[in-house]
Structures are given as structure tokens and as C-alpha cells.
Design a protein around this motif. Sequence first.
Motif, PDB file in Angstrom:
ATOM      1  N   GLU A  32       0.835  -1.204   0.000  1.00  0.00           N
ATOM      2  CA  GLU A  32       0.000   0.000   0.000  1.00  0.00           C
ATOM      3  C   GLU A  32       0.873   1.259   0.000  1.00  0.00           C
ATOM      4  O   GLU A  32       0.631   2.196  -0.759  1.00  0.00           O
ATOM      5  CB  GLU A  32      -0.925  -0.003   1.222  1.00  0.00           C
ATOM      6  CG  GLU A  32      -1.799   1.223   1.328  1.00  0.00           C
ATOM      7  CD  GLU A  32      -2.620   1.264   2.611  1.00  0.00           C
ATOM      8  OE1 GLU A  32      -3.589   2.037   2.632  1.00  0.00           O
ATOM      9  OE2 GLU A  32      -2.286   0.542   3.577  1.00  0.00           O
ATOM     10  N   GLU A  33       1.895   1.278   0.852  1.00  0.00           N
ATOM     11  CA  GLU A  33       2.789   2.434   0.926  1.00  0.00           C
ATOM     12  C   GLU A  33       3.540   2.633  -0.391  1.00  0.00           C
ATOM     13  O   GLU A  33       3.670   3.757  -0.881  1.00  0.00           O
ATOM     14  CB  GLU A  33       3.786   2.251   2.069  1.00  0.00           C
ATOM     15  CG  GLU A  33       3.145   2.308   3.427  1.00  0.00           C
ATOM     16  CD  GLU A  33       4.017   1.735   4.531  1.00  0.00           C
ATOM     17  OE1 GLU A  33       3.739   2.067   5.696  1.00  0.00           O
ATOM     18  OE2 GLU A  33       4.956   0.960   4.247  1.00  0.00           O
ATOM     19  N   ILE A  36       1.196   4.199  -2.915  1.00  0.00           N
ATOM     20  CA  ILE A  36       0.965   5.628  -2.646  1.00  0.00           C
ATOM     21  C   ILE A  36       2.163   6.453  -3.105  1.00  0.00           C
ATOM     22  O   ILE A  36       2.010   7.489  -3.758  1.00  0.00           O
ATOM     23  CB  ILE A  36       0.680   5.865  -1.145  1.00  0.00           C
ATOM     24  CG1 ILE A  36      -0.636   5.210  -0.745  1.00  0.00           C
ATOM     25  CG2 ILE A  36       0.667   7.356  -0.824  1.00  0.00           C
ATOM     26  CD1 ILE A  36      -0.854   5.130   0.761  1.00  0.00           C
ATOM     27  N   MET A 109       0.868   8.137   4.438  1.00  0.00           N
ATOM     28  CA  MET A 109      -0.531   7.758   4.633  1.00  0.00           C
ATOM     29  C   MET A 109      -1.469   8.954   4.423  1.00  0.00           C
ATOM     30  O   MET A 109      -2.596   8.784   3.974  1.00  0.00           O
ATOM     31  CB  MET A 109      -0.737   7.129   6.010  1.00  0.00           C
ATOM     32  CG  MET A 109       0.075   5.840   6.217  1.00  0.00           C
ATOM     33  SD  MET A 109       0.069   4.682   4.821  1.00  0.00           S
ATOM     34  CE  MET A 109      -1.605   4.122   4.841  1.00  0.00           C
ATOM     35  N   GLU A 112      -2.639   9.268   0.891  1.00  0.00           N
ATOM     36  CA  GLU A 112      -3.368   8.119   0.353  1.00  0.00           C
ATOM     37  C   GLU A 112      -4.531   8.543  -0.535  1.00  0.00           C
ATOM     38  O   GLU A 112      -4.703   8.040  -1.637  1.00  0.00           O
ATOM     39  CB  GLU A 112      -3.872   7.243   1.495  1.00  0.00           C
ATOM     40  CG  GLU A 112      -4.612   6.021   1.034  1.00  0.00           C
ATOM     41  CD  GLU A 112      -5.026   5.142   2.190  1.00  0.00           C
ATOM     42  OE1 GLU A 112      -5.344   3.984   1.923  1.00  0.00           O
ATOM     43  OE2 GLU A 112      -5.043   5.606   3.349  1.00  0.00           O
TER      44      GLU A 112
END
Length: 123
Positions: A32-33, A36, A109, A112
Motif C-alpha cells: 500500500e505504501e 501511494i 498515509m 493516500e
Amino acid sequence: MRVNIEHREERLGLIRKRTFFFVDLNVTFSDEETQIIKERGLGPEIVVERGVPAHRDDGKWTPGMADIFNLRIRDLFKADSYSFYTPAEAKEYEEQLRIVLPELKAYIMENEAVEEKSSSFEL
């Protein structure tokens, strides 16, 4: 985001050997990171401003050239190693990383998604 920091010392030099103190940094981003960072183009963002590493400091670097040694988000996708003249400097750098890396995680985050609600206020 998983972080591994190691310290080591190494003697370098052809004629005049000198001991340098290295801080090795390995960061593993989650899928996920990583997504992003790539989608938002965060790779060039500077994480830590650094000058010329001790083992490369031969006096030939101009201030503008030293910018290439800054630690950027894109550099964290591979192992990073940075050298110092003393163990104390290496420890200070580790402390700086321990402060900056959690902030980096929060920054990633925060990028995001775009805020979908609107707000208004009066001044």
C-alpha cells in the motif's frame, strides 16, 4: 513500513587508512505504501538533508554538489549506507532517523486519498 538500522565500522583508504562509522538503513514498505509513493510521485521528497559522507569527503565537493547525498524517499527502496567520522555522529544520525521515519510514514498515509468533504469557515 519495516525499518532496520545497523551500525558498523570500516577502515578505508589506500595509503592512509582511516576508520569510518557507518549507519546502514533498510526500509521495507508495504504494498500500500509503495503504491501511494508511486501514484503521488513522492520519490524525490527529501527525508533527511545530509552533506558529503565522511568516507567521500575529499574537499572537492561544492555545496550544490553535496545535495546528491540527501536521503530521499526513492533511496529507501534500496539499502542506504552513510558514513561518519565518530561513533557519536552515527548515534545522532540514528536518533534523527528514529524521529523522521515515523513522520514519513504519517506523510505517506496522508497522501493516500484526496479529502472528499468540503469545509467552510469565517475569518
